[in-house]
Motif scaffolding. Structure first.
Motif, PDB file in Angstrom:
ATOM      1  N   GLU A  55       0.844  -1.211   0.000  1.00  0.00           N
ATOM      2  CA  GLU A  55       0.000   0.000   0.000  1.00  0.00           C
ATOM      3  C   GLU A  55       0.875   1.256   0.000  1.00  0.00           C
ATOM      4  O   GLU A  55       0.558   2.244  -0.665  1.00  0.00           O
ATOM      5  CB  GLU A  55      -0.960   0.015   1.189  1.00  0.00           C
ATOM      6  N   GLU A 157      -3.699  -5.576  -5.816  1.00  0.00           N
ATOM      7  CA  GLU A 157      -4.975  -5.456  -5.087  1.00  0.00           C
ATOM      8  C   GLU A 157      -5.754  -6.770  -5.139  1.00  0.00           C
ATOM      9  O   GLU A 157      -6.430  -7.135  -4.182  1.00  0.00           O
ATOM     10  CB  GLU A 157      -5.837  -4.305  -5.644  1.00  0.00           C
ATOM     11  N   HIS A 160      -4.448  -8.840  -2.494  1.00  0.00           N
ATOM     12  CA  HIS A 160      -4.868  -8.357  -1.173  1.00  0.00           C
ATOM     13  C   HIS A 160      -6.251  -8.863  -0.792  1.00  0.00           C
ATOM     14  O   HIS A 160      -6.483  -9.235   0.360  1.00  0.00           O
ATOM     15  CB  HIS A 160      -4.889  -6.820  -1.138  1.00  0.00           C
TER      16      HIS A 160
HETATM   17 FE   LIG Z   1      -4.702  -3.189  -1.242  1.00  0.00          FE
END
Ligand SMILES: [Fe+2]
Ligand SMILES: [Fe+2]
Length: 203
Positions: A55, A157, A160
């Protein structure tokens, strides 16, 4: 207004595009700092360290993309360099507050447990959003023939979201119920944010 209709207008205007990238950078940085702040100094895991690092990288990478807009004029996160500055700063903090309130009242969590559960739910909701927002943005970039690209962010992402689901499964057998609450809270905040962006474009 929908993000998919707002984004081509933003991308077409170098100055707005630079501020949009800076706004995304601010939000990634806020998320990164929230993850770091919720880390337990002893029990923090490989996955959490990886997530925080990525991030932070997203915040830096988006800042660097500003150079490609040939505007290069967003040195800081001061309001004049952002889009919808007040709401963009409010969005993630408010989501955190809403989720903490829910966890305190519904699951009676406090202290370290509350911090960890809030990290799980807030981050999950953000990842669901990121998996929707970045592909829409990348499509708009491709259509405009822009040099800016966020493909490396999209890839991370996706990882994630899987990692958050994994962690949530260990957290509670009812994880989907709690996660949906967080997504509902996020959706309300996100819609308001998009409306604010729409107002910027129409001015
Ligand atoms: Fe993320
Ligand atoms: Fe990110």
């Amino acid at each position: 207004m929908e993000l998919s209709t707002i984004l081509p207008n933003i991308i077409a205007d170098k100055q707005l595009h630079a501020r949009w990238l800076n706004t995304l950078s601010l939000m990634e940085n806020t998320g990164a700092r929230k993850i770091s702040a919720s880390e337990d100094p002893v029990t923090v895991t490989y996955i959490i360290l990886k997530h925080a690092a990525e991030e932070h990288r997203h915040a830096f990478y988006l800042k660097k993309q500003i150079e490609k807009t040939e505007e290069g004029l967003c040195p800081t996160y001061a309001g004049e360099y952002l889009l919808a500055p007040a709401y963009s700063k409010y969005y993630l903090n408010q989501l955190d507050i809403d989720v903490c309130r829910y966890l305190k009242s519904e699951l009676k969590l406090t202290g370290r447990e509350l911090r960890f559960a809030a990290y799980l739910l807030v981050t999950y909701a953000i990842e669901v959003r990121a998996d929707e927002l970045y592909p829409i943005y990348q499509d708009a970039l491709d259509n405009a023939g822009s040099k800016v690209n966020v493909k490396s962010i999209i890839l991370e992402e996706e990882g994630h979201l899987e990692e958050m689901i994994n962690q949530l499964q260990h957290f509670s057998p009812d994880w989907q119920l709690h996660a949906q609450k967080a997504v509902d809270m996020e959706t309300r905040l996100f819609k308001n944010w998009v409306n604010e962006l729409g107002a910027v474009i129409n001015n």
